[in-house]
Design a protein around this motif. Sequence first.
Motif, short mmCIF file in Angstrom:
data_model
loop_
_atom_site.label_atom_id
_atom_site.label_comp_id
_atom_site.label_asym_id
_atom_site.label_seq_id
_atom_site.Cartn_x
_atom_site.Cartn_y
_atom_site.Cartn_z
N ASN A 139 46.12 53.27 45.37
CA ASN A 139 45.60 51.98 45.86
C ASN A 139 44.35 51.53 45.10
O ASN A 139 43.82 52.27 44.26
CB ASN A 139 45.35 52.02 47.36
CG ASN A 139 44.34 53.09 47.74
OD1 ASN A 139 43.37 53.32 47.03
ND2 ASN A 139 44.58 53.75 48.85
N THR A 159 35.13 40.90 39.59
CA THR A 159 36.48 40.81 40.15
C THR A 159 37.19 39.63 39.51
O THR A 159 36.67 38.52 39.51
CB THR A 159 36.42 40.62 41.67
OG1 THR A 159 35.55 41.59 42.23
CG2 THR A 159 37.80 40.78 42.29
N ASP A 205 37.50 44.70 38.53
CA ASP A 205 38.45 44.88 39.62
C ASP A 205 39.54 43.84 39.42
O ASP A 205 39.35 42.65 39.70
CB ASP A 205 37.73 44.68 40.96
CG ASP A 205 38.69 44.74 42.15
OD1 ASP A 205 39.92 44.73 41.94
OD2 ASP A 205 38.20 44.78 43.30
N ALA A 212 42.56 43.55 40.89
CA ALA A 212 43.61 43.60 41.92
C ALA A 212 44.56 42.41 41.73
O ALA A 212 45.76 42.49 41.98
CB ALA A 212 43.01 43.59 43.31
N ARG A 213 43.98 41.28 41.26
CA ARG A 213 44.79 40.09 40.98
C ARG A 213 44.62 39.67 39.51
O ARG A 213 44.53 38.48 39.19
CB ARG A 213 44.42 38.95 41.93
CG ARG A 213 44.66 39.30 43.38
CD ARG A 213 44.53 38.13 44.34
NE ARG A 213 44.75 38.59 45.69
CZ ARG A 213 43.78 39.04 46.50
NH1 ARG A 213 42.52 39.06 46.10
NH2 ARG A 213 44.08 39.47 47.72
C1 LIG Z 1 43.44 44.15 47.60
C2 LIG Z 1 42.24 44.33 46.77
C3 LIG Z 1 41.89 45.59 46.28
C4 LIG Z 1 42.66 46.85 46.61
O1 LIG Z 1 42.67 47.18 47.95
P1 LIG Z 1 43.46 48.44 48.53
O2 LIG Z 1 43.75 48.06 49.92
O3 LIG Z 1 42.55 49.62 48.44
O4 LIG Z 1 44.66 48.66 47.68
C5 LIG Z 1 40.80 45.68 45.43
N1 LIG Z 1 40.09 44.59 45.09
C6 LIG Z 1 40.40 43.37 45.54
C7 LIG Z 1 39.60 42.19 45.10
C8 LIG Z 1 41.47 43.19 46.42
O5 LIG Z 1 41.76 41.97 46.88
#
Ligand SMILES: *Cc1c(COP(=O)(O)O)cnc(C)c1O
Length: 358
Positions: A63, A143, A174, A176-177
């Motif tokens: 994750n 991010t 980061d 994530a997106r």
């Molecule tokens: C979803 C997200 C994550 C990862 O979250 P987990 O629930 O740990 O997988 C990391 N950074 C951002 C900005 C997110 O939106």
Amino acid sequence: MTIRKGNFASDNNAGVCPEAWQSMAEANSGHESAYGTDRYTTEVCDLFRDMFETNCEVFFTFNGTAANSLALAAMCRPYHSVLCHSMAHVETDECGAPEFYSGGSKLLLVEGDNGKVEPESVEALVHKRTDIHFPKPRVLSLTQATEVGTVYSVEELQRLGAITHGLNLRVHMDGARFANAIATLGCAPKEITWKAGVDVLCFGGTKNGLAVGEAVIFFNKKLSEEFEYRCKQAGQLCSKMRYLSAPWLGILRDGTWIKNGLKANAAAQRMKEGLEQLGLPILFPVQANSVFVKLEERVISGMHYRGWKFYDFIGEGGCRLMCSWDTSFDDVDTFLKDLSELIASSEDRRSEAPVMKH
Ligand SMILES: *Cc1c(COP(=O)(O)O)cnc(C)c1O
């Protein structure tokens, strides 16, 4: 007829995209060596190197919290600090994991409009204290796309990257997106990563259509030394690694990751336009796959009562409408239709509506 209500709560609520599912199925034949020494994992790592056009080191975690916090731990000593935006996921949604895994590195919060870190604030914070009593700034965490659905431009990242080098800061992204950001910018992935000074990228797979998994990509290879031990100690070394890595083949091959990002972003644009037509205030520029809008409490309850799912407590009190790789224009239009009916009516479901929780 029952209408299936779409879900705008989170891109984590979406399922697995067919391409990832297919790759997983293909990897499910016979025995393969474990812990990352299988051929699927090797192939995905090579695909990442091709995609970023550089010889990076790649690791997989289950994750994003683990990806971010282990990456930050690899960049810091316990007496260091990490600069990040006050709305950063590492600050607000990781339960102290970055501090825990780094053995005490403190997060220092920086402000900036639209969820983006301002270069001036970074410089000011680093220069504010240089004495031994203050945790030494070591990393800037960015991010991309941000928590409020905005995207740093190539120029903005270049500028931040240039500043960090002068300040002897390393850069963590980061992502994530990350796919949604690339879909918006249309640039080569290297332009907003190592060429802009990013040392480590946490590349999100889950929100892009995988069942589970993020990739930690070290452009600064020196920082990746012994990273596998961090993963193992944190319980993040997948034994049957092929099942964590192979689905990436499905999204990385043929640009499916970008297609998924484009689709989610397009749904968000359509949502934004519809909301604007209803005269509703949009809280942040819509540059990725989420829209933040201000709605009256009566309307929020009414929508929740009708079965729509979305959060109304993220990012300074607005309603967050998050689109996913599988959000259709139909979902968006049906949502907007319900919304406009509700606004025009006097229906009040405040005492009956379900409460949305994480
Ligand atoms: C979803 C997200 C994550 C990862 O979250 P987990 O629930 O740990 O997988 C990391 N950074 C951002 C900005 C997110 O939106």
